[in-house]
Design a protein around this motif. Sequence first.
Motif, PDB file in Angstrom:
ATOM      1  N   ILE A 149       0.855  -1.192   0.000  1.00 33.38           N
ATOM      2  CA  ILE A 149       0.000   0.000   0.000  1.00 33.38           C
ATOM      3  C   ILE A 149       0.890   1.241   0.000  1.00 33.38           C
ATOM      4  O   ILE A 149       1.655   1.479   0.936  1.00 33.38           O
ATOM      5  N   LYS A 150       0.795   2.015  -1.073  1.00 33.82           N
ATOM      6  CA  LYS A 150       1.626   3.212  -1.218  1.00 33.82           C
ATOM      7  C   LYS A 150       0.912   4.456  -0.717  1.00 33.82           C
ATOM      8  O   LYS A 150       1.522   5.352  -0.132  1.00 33.82           O
ATOM      9  N   GLU A 151      -0.400   4.522  -0.955  1.00 32.31           N
ATOM     10  CA  GLU A 151      -1.152   5.738  -0.621  1.00 32.31           C
ATOM     11  C   GLU A 151      -2.628   5.406  -0.521  1.00 32.31           C
ATOM     12  O   GLU A 151      -3.116   4.506  -1.219  1.00 32.31           O
ATOM     13  N   THR A 152      -3.343   6.111   0.339  1.00 31.66           N
ATOM     14  CA  THR A 152      -4.797   5.975   0.417  1.00 31.66           C
ATOM     15  C   THR A 152      -5.434   7.353   0.319  1.00 31.66           C
ATOM     16  O   THR A 152      -4.879   8.341   0.802  1.00 31.66           O
ATOM     17  N   GLU A 153      -6.592   7.399  -0.312  1.00 32.21           N
ATOM     18  CA  GLU A 153      -7.315   8.661  -0.476  1.00 32.21           C
ATOM     19  C   GLU A 153      -8.776   8.433  -0.115  1.00 32.21           C
ATOM     20  O   GLU A 153      -9.489   7.700  -0.809  1.00 32.21           O
ATOM     21  N   TYR A 154      -9.193   9.040   0.978  1.00 32.06           N
ATOM     22  CA  TYR A 154     -10.571   8.878   1.458  1.00 32.06           C
ATOM     23  C   TYR A 154     -11.509   9.757   0.635  1.00 32.06           C
ATOM     24  O   TYR A 154     -11.263  10.942   0.439  1.00 32.06           O
TER      25      TYR A 154
ATOM     26  N   ARG B 257      -9.777   5.247  -2.264  1.00 36.40           N
ATOM     27  CA  ARG B 257      -8.908   4.974  -3.412  1.00 36.40           C
ATOM     28  C   ARG B 257      -7.535   4.580  -2.881  1.00 36.40           C
ATOM     29  O   ARG B 257      -6.871   5.371  -2.207  1.00 36.40           O
ATOM     30  N   VAL B 258      -7.117   3.363  -3.178  1.00 35.11           N
ATOM     31  CA  VAL B 258      -5.871   2.826  -2.652  1.00 35.11           C
ATOM     32  C   VAL B 258      -4.876   2.650  -3.793  1.00 35.11           C
ATOM     33  O   VAL B 258      -5.184   1.976  -4.793  1.00 35.11           O
ATOM     34  N   THR B 259      -3.721   3.258  -3.671  1.00 33.71           N
ATOM     35  CA  THR B 259      -2.659   3.082  -4.657  1.00 33.71           C
ATOM     36  C   THR B 259      -1.701   2.021  -4.155  1.00 33.71           C
ATOM     37  O   THR B 259      -1.163   2.119  -3.043  1.00 33.71           O
TER      38      THR B 259
ATOM     39  N   GLU C 217       2.120   0.582 -10.660  1.00 35.42           N
ATOM     40  CA  GLU C 217       1.092   1.075  -9.748  1.00 35.42           C
ATOM     41  C   GLU C 217      -0.253   0.472 -10.126  1.00 35.42           C
ATOM     42  O   GLU C 217      -0.615   0.442 -11.301  1.00 35.42           O
TER      43      GLU C 217
ATOM     44  N   THR D 249      -2.376   0.005   6.935  1.00 36.15           N
ATOM     45  CA  THR D 249      -1.709   1.303   6.894  1.00 36.15           C
ATOM     46  C   THR D 249      -0.748   1.322   5.707  1.00 36.15           C
ATOM     47  O   THR D 249      -0.442   0.287   5.110  1.00 36.15           O
ATOM     48  N   ILE D 250      -0.271   2.504   5.382  1.00 32.78           N
ATOM     49  CA  ILE D 250       0.690   2.652   4.286  1.00 32.78           C
ATOM     50  C   ILE D 250       1.941   1.824   4.600  1.00 32.78           C
ATOM     51  O   ILE D 250       2.465   1.852   5.718  1.00 32.78           O
TER      52      ILE D 250
END
Length: 369
Positions: free
Chosen positions: A311-316, A322-324, A332, A348-349
């Motif tokens: 998990i590189k990044e999450t965007e709520y 949105r999970v990168t 990616e 978690t990231i």
Amino acid sequence: MTETSHHKGEIELIQLAKSFGDSVAVNGVSLKIPASSYCCLLGPSGCGKTTTLRLIAGHEVATAGSILISDREITDEQPMKRGTAMMFQNYALFPHLNCQDNVGFSLRMDGVNKKERDARALELLTLVHMEDYVERMPAQLSGGQQQRVALARALITNPDVLLLDEPLSALDPFLRTRMRAELRQLQKKLGITFVHVTHSQEEAMALADLVVVMQKGEIEQAGHPRDVFNEPKNSFVARFIGGHNVLSGVCKEAEDGSAIVEGPASYWFKNERPEDAEIGSSLTYAVRTDAVRLSPIDSILPETAKLEAVIKETEYAGADVRVTLLSEDGQEIISVCKESDFYSHVWTIGDRVNATWNPENIHAIGHEA
């Protein structure tokens, strides 16, 4: 050919081209837009969509090719004789004229008397819900109100085709959504052909019967929004439309005639093998972001498309997250998860997870030799 109501407003572009010196803006575009449809020309800046619109309007002269409207050749016709009207990106309202006079201006140029043109202007202002603002000047109007006046002015000549050059780009997001709905309702009510230029994928998907995706002066794909979204023709369309991961791997044949594609990160998936794919060639596939499911790294999974990733990044985003993800080979992958599904795990990231998707969620978009 005699014009019929069935073809009134139908547009056909035949090998249409436009160059500016050595620069090719439109390169041999052929397209048929059905009568009474809502067509969106979609693409990044410089793709040729606005030039195509201006060619249809007669504001640019074609280098080659033909334009037909309602089965009538109009390639060399003057703009006012084409049966089209254009709504410009900046609305181009006359600042010294009130709403009623702005809308009736073209009738004034045609010599229509003031009583008749005022009545017609009021009729059009009523159509766009601006009848209470006839005496207002453009500077006294909001962006959305100015757009409605510009719409009324374009429609007063009773065109067969309405051409719209990024009409929503200057509006704030809330008003853009509202005006998008109003445009679609107006098109259905009038029953005329709308051709709308936009760089917004969301806008095109919401409005159009026909989406035309352009790049470098050419059409990459044209079709119903659902078809373009679910079956992108190539990696450019898949990436530009959005909502897809574009993955690649090496094609290997399976016993059932499907293709097994293995990538450098040891992920694999099955799909119906494209007819032109060769064993050992590089295959590219699109996987919808909302089809990618996450599970703990130690999960026991059935045979399905999968890869291990970090998990590189999450965007709520409210209902969704949105999970990168980053695969071992540096690709990616985006997963759009339901909020409840994502937060049912304590992720978690930096955590390692399995990303999986079903074969039916894969669409083959090509191969490389």
